[in-house]
Design an enzyme around this catalytic site. Structure first.
Site, PDB file in Angstrom:
ATOM      1  N   HIS A 157      14.485  60.442 -38.839  1.00 40.04           N
ATOM      2  CA  HIS A 157      13.504  61.791 -39.036  1.00 40.04           C
ATOM      3  C   HIS A 157      14.133  62.626 -40.134  1.00 40.04           C
ATOM      4  CE1 HIS A 157      12.102  60.853 -34.747  1.00 40.04           C
ATOM      5  NE2 HIS A 157      13.148  60.607 -34.685  1.00 40.04           N
ATOM      6  N   SER A 278      13.049  68.042 -69.284  1.00 40.60           N
ATOM      7  CA  SER A 278      11.763  68.852 -69.207  1.00 40.60           C
ATOM      8  C   SER A 278      11.555  69.481 -70.335  1.00 40.60           C
ATOM      9  CB  SER A 278      11.966  69.987 -68.045  1.00 40.60           C
ATOM     10  OG  SER A 278      11.053  71.072 -68.254  1.00 40.60           O
ATOM     11  N   LYS A 284      16.794  70.689 -66.652  1.00 41.66           N
ATOM     12  CA  LYS A 284      16.225  69.627 -65.824  1.00 41.66           C
ATOM     13  C   LYS A 284      16.588  68.303 -65.946  1.00 41.66           C
ATOM     14  CE  LYS A 284      12.584  70.028 -63.392  1.00 41.66           C
ATOM     15  NZ  LYS A 284      12.144  70.212 -61.953  1.00 41.66           N
ATOM     16  N   GLU A 291      10.297  57.697 -59.643  1.00 44.26           N
ATOM     17  CA  GLU A 291       9.102  58.196 -59.129  1.00 44.26           C
ATOM     18  C   GLU A 291       8.003  57.237 -59.647  1.00 44.26           C
ATOM     19  OE1 GLU A 291       9.036  63.063 -59.783  1.00 44.26           O
ATOM     20  OE2 GLU A 291       9.548  62.045 -61.287  1.00 44.26           O
ATOM     21  N   LYS A 326      -7.713  37.303 -61.408  1.00 40.14           N
ATOM     22  CA  LYS A 326      -6.708  37.404 -62.638  1.00 40.14           C
ATOM     23  C   LYS A 326      -6.099  38.631 -62.777  1.00 40.14           C
ATOM     24  CE  LYS A 326      -8.561  33.168 -64.299  1.00 40.14           C
ATOM     25  NZ  LYS A 326      -9.712  33.643 -63.278  1.00 40.14           N
TER      26      LYS A 326
HETATM   27  N1  ARG Z   1     -13.494  31.883 -66.111  1.00 43.76           N
HETATM   28  C1  ARG Z   1     -13.713  31.394 -64.994  1.00 43.76           C
HETATM   29  C2  ARG Z   1     -12.774  31.937 -63.915  1.00 43.76           C
HETATM   30  O1  ARG Z   1     -11.963  32.588 -64.198  1.00 43.76           O
HETATM   31  C3  ARG Z   1     -13.382  29.957 -65.113  1.00 43.76           C
HETATM   32  C4  ARG Z   1     -14.009  29.193 -64.147  1.00 43.76           C
HETATM   33  C5  ARG Z   1     -15.691  28.960 -64.509  1.00 43.76           C
HETATM   34  N2  ARG Z   1     -16.436  28.072 -63.677  1.00 43.76           N
HETATM   35  C6  ARG Z   1     -17.679  28.280 -63.459  1.00 43.76           C
HETATM   36  N3  ARG Z   1     -18.240  27.488 -62.982  1.00 43.76           N
HETATM   37  N4  ARG Z   1     -18.355  29.192 -63.991  1.00 43.76           N
HETATM   38  O2  ARG Z   1     -13.086  31.645 -62.719  1.00 43.76           O
END
Ligand code: ARG
Length: 458
Positions: A157, A278, A284, A291, A326
């Protein structure tokens, strides 16, 4: 103009806004190396199986190597009109080698291509994470060895609980980062199957050899189900989940560093290299790196939730939604790498203020449990009664504004007649720490053997 890859059935090109929402080249260009490696393996296999000629294979390989050089030297012209990394590379290949380029995509789809490229990238990132975590663990082992006997307050705690050693506290993080590393290794094991050859979703009628391309790309084996292969992103989710857990550990440590480095605690001092000043307050020294590590955890956790949410409603097999995988993974990977590196630096440089730790460890009646344990051991009291007796001693010490070991013997005896002078031997923080020799406990020898165990497993 209509599209060079699929223009056959289209009369006109896309709206500008269509191009903008659709194009992924601004971020998926990161996959160029994996894309080229996959195409090289695919072309070699197509030729071995008599699906394309060896002349075409050689032209394709030459062209792809030229493109690799162009990208690495920053000479490649990426085009949004060509949507993604796969089509950018294929279009450039056509410029370079002509019609043979059009044979590369035989028995392949962008669906298995992107699944392959992304798996390869995530696999490498997991390997980098493994190395980074190992470096972090090394830094901890080093500092824990220096501080196997340095006494600090242990908290529950965030209230003083029982004295522990700083080495023991650091080794707690070694256990966490060790589990993170083993999660990373497990993730690599599960991910280690090649998607190439799943094609659009159903496999292909060409006599391809998926085992050959899997081996050429250093995968353990090909994936078993083509529909799953182009639909699956759980390798990315697993990376993000693993990253989130590791980041959460880093964040707790960052929080402790923030607390420990306040003038009020003064347990540690960050090096100048990992602090900021600072612009207005000259005194500081701020723990900004800690952080930011704490804050990046929010981003990484957000990436996990974002991709889980993208995936949860998708029917099999591929949908363009999956292109959103991605950026989450790239962003989380960069944040995690930075966080591990910054934390490794902070820990390596950390100045430990052993005197402040020792002073704090002695406050808050942190050895009260030791008094109760003494009453059990030496006076034969049931633990519950010993707890009660000790509670009265604590109240008395509070009333007098002193520590338990400052209480005179007759005052203690007035609380319980069986208490003798011997009790003062267990009331010091050093005695308390040294007594906790149970396996995994805080006694210096236990801490040293935990360090030795980990050194063998680096
Ligand atoms: N740029 C697409 C992705 O990242 C590649 C695959 C595209 N495939 C499709 N059937 N449009 O998913």
């Amino acid at each position: 103009s209509s599209n060079q890859m699929w223009g056959g059935r289209f009369a006109s090109g896309p709206a500008a806004i269509m191009e903008e929402i659709n194009a992924s080249i601004d971020f998926d260009r990161k996959l160029y190396r994996q894309d080229i490696a996959g195409s090289l393996a695919h072309a070699a296999m197509l030729s071995d199986k008599g699906i394309i000629s060896s002349e075409d294979r050689d032209k394709i390989a030459q062209g792809l190597k030229t493109i690799l050089g162009e990208i690495e030297q920053g000479q490649f012209q990426f085009s949004r009109r060509l949507e993604d990394i796969h089509m950018n590379i294929e279009a450039r290949l056509a410029d370079l080698i002509g019609p043979a380029a059009g044979r590369l995509h035989t028995a392949r789809s962008r669906n298995d291509q992107v699944a392959l490229d992304f798996r390869l990238w995530v696999k490498e990132e997991l390997q980098r994470t493994d190395t980074a975590l190992t470096g972090l663990i090394e830094a901890f082992l080093e500092r824990a060895g220096e501080h196997a006997e340095t006494v600090m307050p242990g908290f529950t705690h965030l209230q003083s609980a029982q004295p522990v050693t700083f080495g023991h506290h650091l080794m707690a993080y070694v256990e966490m980062f060790g589990r993170d590393r083993s999660r990373v290794r497990d993730a690599i094991e599960r991910l280690d199957e090649s998607p190439l050859g799943a094609a659009a979703l159903a496999g292909t009628g060409y006599p391809i050899d998926r085992h050959q391309t899997a081996a050429a790309l250093n995968f353990r084996e090909p994936t078993r189900n083509s529909i799953d292969t182009v639909s699956d992103r759980d390798f990315a989710l697993e990376f993000l989940a693993t990253a989130s857990i590791a980041a959460t550990h880093l964040s707790r440590l960052a929080e402790e560093i923030v607390i420990w480095s306040t003038p009020q605690f003064h347990f540690v001092t960050l090096s100048d290299a990992f602090s900021t000043g600072s612009s207005i307050m000259p005194q500081k020294k701020n723990p900004d790196a800690a952080e930011l590590v704490r804050a990046k955890t929010g981003r990484i956790n957000g990436s996990l939730i974002a991709l889980l949410t993208v995936m949860k409603g998708l029917p099999l097999a591929y949908s363009k939604d999956m292109q959103e995988d991605k950026e989450q993974v790239f962003d989380a990977a960069e944040s995690l790498e930075l966080s591990i590196a910054a934390m490794t630096g902070m820990i390596r440089d950390l100045k430990v203020n052993a005197q402040s730790m020792r002073a704090a460890a002695g406050s808050g009646h942190s050895t009260a449990t030791d008094l109760a344990d003494w009453l059990v051991r030496e006076a034969g009291l049931p633990f519950r009664e010993a707890h009660h007796v000790t509670g009265r001693a604590v109240a008395l010490a509070d009333e007098k504004g002193c520590t338990l070991s400052d209480l005179p013997l007759d005052a203690l005896q007035a609380i319980h007649a069986s208490i003798t002078d011997d009790v003062f031997n267990v009331l010091s923080v050093e005695a308390s720490v040294a007594s906790r020799k149970s396996f995994g406990g805080t006694a210096p020898d236990q801490v040293r053997s935990q360090i030795a165990w980990w050194r063998e497993r680096l």
